[in-house]
Design a protein around this motif. Structure first.
Motif, mmCIF file in Angstrom:
data_model
loop_
_atom_site.group_PDB
_atom_site.id
_atom_site.type_symbol
_atom_site.label_atom_id
_atom_site.label_comp_id
_atom_site.label_asym_id
_atom_site.label_seq_id
_atom_site.Cartn_x
_atom_site.Cartn_y
_atom_site.Cartn_z
ATOM 1 N N LEU A 100 0.829 -1.210 0.000
ATOM 2 C CA LEU A 100 0.000 0.000 0.000
ATOM 3 C C LEU A 100 0.865 1.263 0.000
ATOM 4 O O LEU A 100 0.505 2.269 -0.638
ATOM 5 N N ASN A 101 1.987 1.237 0.692
ATOM 6 C CA ASN A 101 2.904 2.381 0.650
ATOM 7 C C ASN A 101 3.483 2.568 -0.750
ATOM 8 O O ASN A 101 3.672 3.701 -1.207
ATOM 9 N N ASP A 102 3.776 1.448 -1.429
ATOM 10 C CA ASP A 102 4.280 1.520 -2.799
ATOM 11 C C ASP A 102 3.235 2.157 -3.718
ATOM 12 O O ASP A 102 3.548 3.050 -4.514
ATOM 13 N N ILE A 103 1.989 1.721 -3.578
ATOM 14 C CA ILE A 103 0.894 2.304 -4.371
ATOM 15 C C ILE A 103 0.716 3.783 -4.037
ATOM 16 O O ILE A 103 0.558 4.629 -4.931
ATOM 17 N N ASN A 104 0.758 4.105 -2.753
ATOM 18 C CA ASN A 104 0.583 5.495 -2.327
ATOM 19 C C ASN A 104 1.619 6.398 -2.977
ATOM 20 O O ASN A 104 1.298 7.489 -3.466
ATOM 21 N N GLY A 105 2.877 5.948 -2.986
ATOM 22 C CA GLY A 105 3.924 6.740 -3.612
ATOM 23 C C GLY A 105 3.691 6.929 -5.104
ATOM 24 O O GLY A 105 3.954 8.005 -5.666
ATOM 25 N N LYS A 106 3.187 5.888 -5.757
ATOM 26 C CA LYS A 106 2.950 5.978 -7.204
ATOM 27 C C LYS A 106 1.772 6.892 -7.512
ATOM 28 O O LYS A 106 1.797 7.635 -8.497
ATOM 29 N N ILE A 107 0.738 6.855 -6.679
ATOM 30 C CA ILE A 107 -0.392 7.773 -6.879
ATOM 31 C C ILE A 107 0.054 9.221 -6.669
ATOM 32 O O ILE A 107 -0.311 10.125 -7.437
ATOM 33 N N LEU A 108 0.865 9.449 -5.636
ATOM 34 C CA LEU A 108 1.342 10.806 -5.327
ATOM 35 C C LEU A 108 2.536 11.211 -6.184
ATOM 36 O O LEU A 108 2.969 12.366 -6.126
ATOM 37 N N ASN A 109 3.086 10.225 -6.937
ATOM 38 C CA ASN A 109 4.270 10.447 -7.780
ATOM 39 C C ASN A 109 5.468 10.926 -6.949
ATOM 40 O O ASN A 109 6.210 11.821 -7.348
ATOM 41 N N GLN A 110 5.640 10.296 -5.792
ATOM 42 C CA GLN A 110 6.758 10.618 -4.900
ATOM 43 C C GLN A 110 7.383 9.332 -4.361
ATOM 44 O O GLN A 110 6.669 8.358 -4.107
ATOM 45 N N PRO A 111 8.703 9.329 -4.146
ATOM 46 C CA PRO A 111 9.327 8.178 -3.482
ATOM 47 C C PRO A 111 8.825 8.045 -2.049
ATOM 48 O O PRO A 111 8.490 9.053 -1.398
ATOM 49 N N CYS A 112 8.771 6.837 -1.549
ATOM 50 C CA CYS A 112 8.337 6.626 -0.161
ATOM 51 C C CYS A 112 9.214 7.399 0.814
ATOM 52 O O CYS A 112 8.724 7.912 1.828
ATOM 53 N N ALA A 113 10.517 7.482 0.531
ATOM 54 C CA ALA A 113 11.416 8.217 1.428
ATOM 55 C C ALA A 113 10.976 9.667 1.572
ATOM 56 O O ALA A 113 10.965 10.223 2.683
ATOM 57 N N THR A 114 10.595 10.287 0.478
ATOM 58 C CA THR A 114 10.151 11.681 0.509
ATOM 59 C C THR A 114 8.868 11.824 1.325
ATOM 60 O O THR A 114 8.719 12.759 2.125
ATOM 61 N N ILE A 115 7.948 10.897 1.134
ATOM 62 C CA ILE A 115 6.675 10.953 1.852
ATOM 63 C C ILE A 115 6.888 10.871 3.356
ATOM 64 O O ILE A 115 6.206 11.552 4.132
ATOM 65 N N TYR A 116 7.874 10.064 3.788
ATOM 66 C CA TYR A 116 8.149 9.916 5.227
ATOM 67 C C TYR A 116 9.171 10.937 5.750
ATOM 68 O O TYR A 116 9.578 10.853 6.903
ATOM 69 N N GLY A 117 9.543 11.876 4.913
ATOM 70 C CA GLY A 117 10.430 12.951 5.373
ATOM 71 C C GLY A 117 11.872 12.532 5.559
ATOM 72 O O GLY A 117 12.605 13.157 6.341
ATOM 73 N N ALA A 118 12.304 11.508 4.829
ATOM 74 C CA ALA A 118 13.680 11.022 4.951
ATOM 75 C C ALA A 118 14.560 11.681 3.894
ATOM 76 O O ALA A 118 14.255 11.632 2.700
ATOM 77 N N ASP A 119 15.638 12.306 4.335
ATOM 78 C CA ASP A 119 16.599 12.971 3.446
ATOM 79 C C ASP A 119 17.588 11.931 2.936
ATOM 80 O O ASP A 119 18.406 11.408 3.691
ATOM 81 N N LYS A 120 17.523 11.622 1.645
ATOM 82 C CA LYS A 120 18.355 10.570 1.083
ATOM 83 C C LYS A 120 19.845 10.840 1.229
ATOM 84 O O LYS A 120 20.654 9.920 1.207
ATOM 85 N N THR A 121 20.229 12.096 1.398
ATOM 86 C CA THR A 121 21.653 12.423 1.559
ATOM 87 C C THR A 121 22.166 12.049 2.949
ATOM 88 O O THR A 121 23.370 12.092 3.191
ATOM 89 N N LYS A 122 21.251 11.692 3.847
ATOM 90 C CA LYS A 122 21.647 11.317 5.212
ATOM 91 C C LYS A 122 21.592 9.804 5.426
ATOM 92 O O LYS A 122 21.488 9.326 6.556
ATOM 93 N N MET A 123 21.687 9.046 4.344
ATOM 94 C CA MET A 123 21.643 7.589 4.421
ATOM 95 C C MET A 123 22.850 7.056 5.203
ATOM 96 O O MET A 123 24.000 7.341 4.860
ATOM 97 N N PRO A 124 22.629 6.272 6.261
ATOM 98 C CA PRO A 124 23.755 5.675 6.977
ATOM 99 C C PRO A 124 24.340 4.501 6.189
ATOM 100 O O PRO A 124 23.668 3.938 5.312
ATOM 101 N N VAL A 125 25.581 4.153 6.471
ATOM 102 C CA VAL A 125 26.138 2.944 5.866
ATOM 103 C C VAL A 125 25.341 1.743 6.364
ATOM 104 O O VAL A 125 24.768 1.768 7.457
ATOM 105 N N THR A 126 25.266 0.709 5.551
ATOM 106 C CA THR A 126 24.589 -0.509 5.980
ATOM 107 C C THR A 126 25.618 -1.603 6.215
ATOM 108 O O THR A 126 26.658 -1.652 5.556
ATOM 109 N N SER A 127 25.349 -2.446 7.178
ATOM 110 C CA SER A 127 26.294 -3.505 7.535
ATOM 111 C C SER A 127 26.018 -4.774 6.751
ATOM 112 O O SER A 127 24.945 -4.965 6.174
#
Length: 343
Positions: A100-127
């Motif tokens: 449903l989040n995937d559909i929501n993003g496609k209807i709004l034409n926005q990435p899920c990260a943007t909808i949840y207020g996540a700044d992609k430039t602040k991505m932490p390293v992953t282990s």
């Protein structure tokens, strides 16, 4: 709403061992929802200790009244509704939430990260996670982690120091540790915390039994390394009782019933002054991308599912310098979708 499900067995590159068991694959239920022409993908990863199965997931899906889901989706209402169908079952609930989040993003034409207020430039390293194994295989696993900047090691048996020393013989990367409730003596545990600190360990997940709140709090007060709740925190309701007992929490979408509640847990943990690791089970790119959409809101990330498995049916997310590079596609940004997968 049109619903398609696919039972899928996700194969691991190496047998995966933690303090209490070993497995070579993970059963999944992949979900495809079509809402007025917008397609959303979800995933339930059902590791054995969580008690779900492909059969229980299919049974849950059959009980859902899909006519209730109308855009704009009210996730604050959707989650209680799913909980009303049956207690537990967080992984299949996560599959629904993610789709449903995937559909929501496609209807709004926005990435899920943007909808949840996540700044992609602040991505932490992953282990990159290393299960318990022989020294020879452990070294092979370290070699497989090429491109990662942090290693995560499962501990909780009587050879913990040997495992760390084996890794240190071939790598000087920073380490995360997950003891999976494997430590029982708090004085031995605090000695281990100090020794691990000297070995370059940055955090420790669930050192003692999840029900031993006093013991874990005792460690938290004394440890030079952040102590995180993992098995002790599943859903939002669990968080209230952990305030002050841990430095932080590990959030996994397969435990939180999806992205919406995971985001609520992030907000609440922050209000408690707690740090956050966002992790994963054995997952394809669907659930991993859902976690990555929230990762910039967290301190640490352990979203390595596509790199630990052999048959991820989608494109692996892009990674650079140990960090996810999220694309600008609406929704999850999932690519490499083979439409015959659900036929």
């Amino acid at each position: 709403m049109k619903i398609s499900c696919k039972q899928f067995e996700l194969e691991l590159k190496h047998p995966f061992s933690i303090s209490k068991f070993t497995r070579t694959s993970t059963p999944l239920l992949l979900l495809k929802l079509n809402y007025e022409g917008f397609i959303g993908y979800g995933e339930a990863s059902m590791v054995p200790y969580m008690g779900e199965s492909q059969a229980s997931a299919a049974e849950f899906i059959a009980k859902v009244d899909w006519t209730r889901f109308k855009h704009p989706f009210d996730f604050a209402e959707i989650h209680p509704y799913l909980d009303s169908i049956a207690l537990g079952n967080p992984a299949v609930k996560a599959a629904i939430d993610i789709a449903l989040n995937d559909i929501n993003g496609k209807i709004l034409n926005q990435p899920c990260a943007t909808i949840y207020g996540a700044d992609k430039t602040k991505m932490p390293v992953t282990s990159y996670t290393l299960g318990i194994d022989t020294p020879e295989v452990l070294k092979e696993k370290v070699a497989d982690a090429k491109g990662f900047k942090v290693l995560k090691i499962k501990l909780g048996r009587d050879n913990d120091k040997e495992l760390i020393q084996t890794i240190r013989s071939v790598s000087d990367l920073p380490l995360y540790v997950d003891a999976n409730q494997g430590w029982s003596d708090k004085k031995q545990a605090i000695d281990m915390c100090y020794w691990l600190h000297d070995q370059g360990v940055l955090l420790i997940e669930q050192p003692m039994d999840k029900n031993n709140l006093e013991g874990n709090a005792w460690l938290t007060q004394r440890s030079p390394i952040p102590i995180l709740a993992d098995e002790a925190v599943q859903r939002l309701a669990d968080l209230e009782g952990l305030k002050g007992a841990y430095h932080g929490i590990n959030i996994k979408l397969m435990k939180t019933a999806g992205m919406y509640e995971a985001h609520q847990m992030i907000l609440k943990a922050r209000s408690f002054g707690m740090k956050i690791l966002i992790g994963c089970m054995s997952e394809t790119s669907i659930a991993t991308l859902a976690g990555a959409a929230l990762a910039p809101l967290c301190d640490w990330s352990d979203l390595d599912g596509p790199w630990l498995t052999k048959n991820n049916p989608f494109d692996a997310p892009e990674m650079k310098d140990g960090r996810y590079i999220l694309n600008d596609l609406p929704g999850l940004g999932l690519t490499g979708i083979k439409e015959d997968l659900f036929s």
